[in-house]
Write a protein that holds these residues in place. Structure first.
Motif, PDB file in Angstrom:
ATOM      1  N   ASN A 161      11.236   9.337   4.162  1.00 40.88           N
ATOM      2  CA  ASN A 161      10.287   8.756   3.223  1.00 40.88           C
ATOM      3  C   ASN A 161      10.130   9.638   1.990  1.00 40.88           C
ATOM      4  N   VAL A 162       9.750   9.015   0.899  1.00 51.64           N
ATOM      5  CA  VAL A 162       9.485   9.721  -0.343  1.00 51.64           C
ATOM      6  C   VAL A 162       8.090  10.340  -0.253  1.00 51.64           C
ATOM      7  N   ASN A 163       7.936  11.557  -0.763  1.00 48.17           N
ATOM      8  CA  ASN A 163       6.641  12.240  -0.760  1.00 48.17           C
ATOM      9  C   ASN A 163       5.824  11.717  -1.941  1.00 48.17           C
ATOM     10  N   LEU A 164       5.009  10.691  -1.694  1.00 47.11           N
ATOM     11  CA  LEU A 164       4.229  10.055  -2.753  1.00 47.11           C
ATOM     12  C   LEU A 164       2.827  10.638  -2.820  1.00 47.11           C
ATOM     13  N   GLN A 165       2.333  10.776  -4.038  1.00 51.84           N
ATOM     14  CA  GLN A 165       0.981  11.259  -4.284  1.00 51.84           C
ATOM     15  C   GLN A 165       0.301  10.308  -5.259  1.00 51.84           C
ATOM     16  N   LYS A 166      -1.016  10.138  -5.095  1.00 48.23           N
ATOM     17  CA  LYS A 166      -1.782   9.323  -6.033  1.00 48.23           C
ATOM     18  C   LYS A 166      -2.246  10.206  -7.180  1.00 48.23           C
TER      19      LYS A 166
END
Length: 63
Positions: free
Chosen positions: A30-35
């Motif tokens: 998975n991609v390391n997503l941040q808001k």
């Protein structure tokens, strides 16, 4: 919600996980997503971007 970077469009990748006996079973990276809240000209928006994109934006002074 899909795990896709808003800016680059990068999503999860698939590959193999290998045991000690070199048996292969499929897995997902998975991609390391941040808001992140970003101020556009019309107002602020919350975007889900990857840490790679976030690092680049901070380096260029966009955030």
């Amino acid at each position: 919600m899909s795990r896709v970077d808003w800016f680059r469009g990068v999503g999860p990748m698939s590959g193999n996980t290998r045991s000690h006996a070199m048996n292969a079973s499929r897995r997902k990276f998975n991609v390391n997503l941040q808001k992140v809240r970003v101020d556009f000209g019309s107002g602020k928006r919350t975007l889900r971007i990857s840490t790679k994109t976030l690092k680049t934006w901070r380096k260029k002074g966009l955030i």
